[in-house]
Design a protein around this motif. Structure first.
Motif, PDB file in Angstrom:
ATOM      1  N   GLU A  13       7.629 -42.596  15.212  1.00  0.00           N
ATOM      2  CA  GLU A  13       6.739 -41.583  14.634  1.00  0.00           C
ATOM      3  C   GLU A  13       6.178 -40.679  15.719  1.00  0.00           C
ATOM      4  N   ASP A  70       6.770 -36.598  15.877  1.00  0.00           N
ATOM      5  CA  ASP A  70       5.676 -35.615  15.774  1.00  0.00           C
ATOM      6  C   ASP A  70       5.293 -35.007  17.116  1.00  0.00           C
ATOM      7  N   ARG A 114       4.239 -36.373  20.032  1.00  0.00           N
ATOM      8  CA  ARG A 114       3.230 -36.967  20.920  1.00  0.00           C
ATOM      9  C   ARG A 114       3.845 -37.524  22.204  1.00  0.00           C
ATOM     10  N   ARG A 167      14.154 -36.991  20.685  1.00  0.00           N
ATOM     11  CA  ARG A 167      14.554 -36.129  19.579  1.00  0.00           C
ATOM     12  C   ARG A 167      15.903 -35.484  19.886  1.00  0.00           C
TER      13      ARG A 167
END
Length: 328
Positions: free
Chosen positions: A66, A70, A72, A204
């Motif tokens: 997560e 997002d 972080r 990612r």
């Protein structure tokens, strides 16, 4: 290289996780990156319940993923055996660094080996895979479930609650604790979890530093763990399934090949299947699939007591992983 910035490397907070993440951070710094660790608490860290009771799949990975999605953190380090074998949309395993010793390790009182433990000796492990294979050896030891970090598990031996515990050699090595190992368990007797001893650097898919992260890749380690994880994916082996797998790069007359061994057993150790195959190291996933098919043809699903999702109450479609072996 893209414009320099501080790479935020996500990690669990345990001593083992931060140690192995620190090792990866050093490899990235050698490539000229600035790196800081970002500690993340996962579901598996905050619950004292057995992992089979809190869902198993991804309990050590979901919170970190997560944070990746997002923004972080830029990338994250996982123990590869804790990662579900199904891909996560939007994320990629950018690199699999050089593997540590994949074997399991016995840490016993009085320097004893597994064969030297007396009948009735108490052996602690949180892993159905380890318990099934040790039970199958017929040594007459009592296997009890334990949880906690490495030091917590070792304390069971120090205070006499267990005569021995079984942990991953890799975790003990990374923590500088090889001196507590009384025996490295031969994979002929106890096969490790798929991916044991290996790390995954995940980011990612569109991260600008993805190609830089990929430079810490070890090609032989990647091939081995892809074969092991291919086997898990085909078996749809859930976290409670006693499944072990180990691939190794071997020399043959035709060049390098992969040798893959696997175990599927009943939870009580009363029965088990061991099979092996060799194949091209350039298509490791296929080798894992073919060995899984062989195991299924020989009754692996029936042996595990459920449908084709071995050890998973949901059956087909359960995500394969081995997180019950964590933390070491």
């Amino acid at each position: 290289m893209p414009e320099q910035h501080v790479v935020r490397l996500g990690t669990r907070r345990s001593a083992l996780a931060t140690t192995q993440s620190g090792w990866v951070a050093e490899r990235l710094r050698e490539l000229g990156l600035q790196v800081e660790l970002v500690e993340i608490t996962t579901q598996g860290d905050v619950s004292a319940a057995p992992l089979t009771m809190i869902g198993g799949t991804g309990v050590f990975a979901s919170a970190i993923r997560e944070a990746l999605l997002d923004g972080r953190v830029d990338c994250a380090v996982h123990s590869l055996k804790d990662l579900p074998s199904a891909p996560e949309p939007g994320l990629v395993i950018a690199a699999v660094p050089r593997r540590e010793d994949p074997r399991d390790a016995l840490c016993a009182r009085d320097g004893l080996t597994l064969g030297e433990l007396p009948a009735g000796a108490v052996v602690g492990t949180g892993s159905p895979r380890r318990a099934a294979q040790i039970a199958a050896l017929g040594l007459g030891v009592e296997l009890v479930p334990i949880r906690g970090n490495v030091d917590t598990r070792l304390q069971h031996v120090r205070d006499g609650r267990c005569d021995a515990v079984v942990l991953a050699m890799a975790g003990l090595s990374r923590l500088g604790l090889r001196d507590v190992v009384t025996e490295a368990l031969d994979p002929v007797q106890v096969l490790p979890a798929a991916g044991q001893g290996a790390l995954a650097l995940e980011c990612r898919e569109d991260h600008p530093l993805r190609e830089v992260f990929a430079r810490v890749e070890d090609a032989e380690t990647r091939a081995c763990v892809e074969a092991e994880r291919g086997l898990l994916a085909r078996l749809e082996a859930g976290c409670t399934a006693p499944v072990g797998a180990l691939a190794e790069v071997v020399e043959s007359e035709d060049g390098l090949e992969l040798s893959l061994r696997a175990f599927v057993g009943s939870a009580d150790g009363s029965d088990g299947l061991r099979r092996s195959l060799t194949g091209s190291w350039t298509d490791p996933r296929d080798l894992g699939h073919r060995l899984a098919d062989l195991l299924l043809e020989d009754g692996a699903a029936e042996l595990a007591g459920v449908g084709s999702g071995l050890g998973s109450p949901g059956g087909v479609g359960q995500t394969a992983h081995q997180s019950t072996d964590h933390p070491a």
